[in-house]
Design a protein around this motif. Structure first.
Motif, PDB file in Angstrom:
ATOM      1  N   UNK A   1       0.805  -1.223   0.000  1.00 28.98           N
ATOM      2  CA  UNK A   1       0.000   0.000   0.000  1.00 28.98           C
ATOM      3  C   UNK A   1       0.842   1.280   0.000  1.00 28.98           C
ATOM      4  N   UNK A   2       2.124   1.163   0.207  1.00 23.68           N
ATOM      5  CA  UNK A   2       3.077   2.251   0.045  1.00 23.68           C
ATOM      6  C   UNK A   2       2.635   3.513   0.802  1.00 23.68           C
ATOM      7  N   UNK A   3       2.425   4.609   0.101  1.00 26.06           N
ATOM      8  CA  UNK A   3       2.095   5.878   0.761  1.00 26.06           C
ATOM      9  C   UNK A   3       0.692   5.873   1.368  1.00 26.06           C
ATOM     10  N   UNK A   4      -0.125   4.892   1.017  1.00 28.46           N
ATOM     11  CA  UNK A   4      -1.476   4.788   1.570  1.00 28.46           C
ATOM     12  C   UNK A   4      -1.518   3.946   2.845  1.00 28.46           C
ATOM     13  N   UNK A   5      -0.342   3.652   3.374  1.00 33.05           N
ATOM     14  CA  UNK A   5      -0.231   2.803   4.559  1.00 33.05           C
ATOM     15  C   UNK A   5       0.083   3.641   5.795  1.00 33.05           C
ATOM     16  N   UNK A   6      -0.586   3.314   6.915  1.00 33.23           N
ATOM     17  CA  UNK A   6      -0.283   3.942   8.203  1.00 33.23           C
ATOM     18  C   UNK A   6      -0.431   2.882   9.287  1.00 33.23           C
ATOM     19  N   UNK A   7      -0.014   3.210  10.506  1.00 37.10           N
ATOM     20  CA  UNK A   7      -0.005   2.195  11.563  1.00 37.10           C
ATOM     21  C   UNK A   7      -0.154   2.858  12.928  1.00 37.10           C
ATOM     22  N   UNK A   8      -0.513   2.019  13.932  1.00 40.88           N
ATOM     23  CA  UNK A   8      -0.677   2.540  15.288  1.00 40.88           C
ATOM     24  C   UNK A   8      -0.520   1.413  16.297  1.00 40.88           C
ATOM     25  N   UNK A   9      -0.402   1.816  17.565  1.00 43.09           N
ATOM     26  CA  UNK A   9      -0.261   0.887  18.680  1.00 43.09           C
ATOM     27  C   UNK A   9      -0.995   1.463  19.890  1.00 43.09           C
ATOM     28  N   UNK A  10      -1.805   0.639  20.560  1.00 42.84           N
ATOM     29  CA  UNK A  10      -2.520   1.080  21.757  1.00 42.84           C
ATOM     30  C   UNK A  10      -1.714   0.700  22.986  1.00 42.84           C
ATOM     31  N   UNK A  11      -1.268   1.705  23.733  1.00 44.89           N
ATOM     32  CA  UNK A  11      -0.514   1.474  24.973  1.00 44.89           C
ATOM     33  C   UNK A  11      -1.519   1.280  26.106  1.00 44.89           C
TER      34      UNK A  11
END
Length: 283
Positions: free
Chosen positions: A111-121
């Motif tokens: 997905x290249x530039x259309x990719x994002x990510x996160x983490x719940x602490x």
């Protein structure tokens, strides 16, 4: 207009997945739950609570990076072949370490530039995301998971236990603090049951602060017997985590005079000593 996809990695504690799914629910067109053979039950419980039309599941290998990559490429090729490449957000809070690393690498490449990510602490209840460039607000103020959904999520039943709480002033105190928000829930006299077993636990008082469960037990000192009181504390915490996951807390309210306990041998223990012992034993 590009569609949007949320990918969640399902582990043995499904609560972070449900919280993140609820947080992004209105922003996403499709939610993918990546699970293993061992966590299919957790994935199905999450799906049953959410809008099922939005949710898809994918069983992947938990330890083989090549197999994980092949599964992702096979199931996501229809998205990447679309001229309007969707945006994809990966939350890697759950699952195994290999699942998190390989899912990140495979999805980022697709997905290249259309990719994002996160983490719940879970310690501070904040979401750290590449799209925020910082942490979110406290998700307990943003997301509510009702007590009945917490039970369903962990495969438990619930009902009225029929008893009355011994300390009504505690109820009023909690209501004065937490009753001003639709994200909080206070319930008295609840019994939690484990299906297909004889096991059950009565909760005197339950507070759900957003999605974090706090179980409150009212105990008489019963002759100031430290061992019995310690057992009750452990049992309350154990069942709290069965319902509320790793994020759950337990509070024990007792009527000890002067905060002291006397052992059968005559040894005097302060309540603060018992609290320190419980903190040490539970980590």
């Amino acid at each position: 207009m590009n569609s949007s996809i949320l990918v969640l990695l399902v582990g043995y504690n499904p609560l972070p997945n449900l919280v993140v799914a609820k947080y992004f629910l209105e922003k996403m067109d499709t939610i993918w739950l990546f699970h293993t053979r061992e966590t299919i039950k957790q994935a199905n419980n999450i799906k049953a609570i959410l809008i099922q039309q939005k949710v898809k599941t994918l069983c992947i290998n938990s330890t083989n990076a090549v197999a994980i990559d092949n599964s992702i490429r096979t199931w996501f090729s229809s998205y990447t072949n679309n001229p309007l490449l969707p945006t994809l957000h990966l939350n890697y809070t759950g699952g195994t370490q290999i699942m998190g690393i390989q899912a990140y690498q495979s999805l980022k490449k697709l997905f290249n530039l259309n990719f994002s990510y996160s983490y719940l602490d879970g310690r501070i209840c904040h979401l750290f995301s590449s799209t925020f460039n910082c942490k979110s607000d406290d998700l307990r103020e943003e997301v509510h998971v009702p007590f009945k959904d917490l039970c369903q999520l962990h495969g438990l039943g619930s009902g009225d236990n029929g008893d009355s709480f011994r300390y009504p002033n505690v109820v009023e105190w909690l209501k004065s603090i937490y009753n001003d928000s639709t994200k909080n829930e206070i319930i008295e006299k609840v019994e939690v049951t484990i299906p297909n077993t004889q096991l059950s636990k009565k909760f005197d008082l339950v507070l759900v602060r957003g999605y974090q469960l706090v179980v409150i037990a009212g105990l008489h000192s019963r002759g100031n017997h430290r061992r019995l009181l310690k057992h009750e504390c452990f049992e309350t915490l154990f069942y709290a985590k069965q319902v509320g996951g790793d994020e759950a807390k337990a509070v024990v309210v007792t009527d000890l005079n002067g905060g002291e306990l006397e052992s059968p041998s005559g040894e005097i223990w302060k309540l603060s000593d018992l609290e320190a012992e419980l903190n040490r034993d539970t980590g």
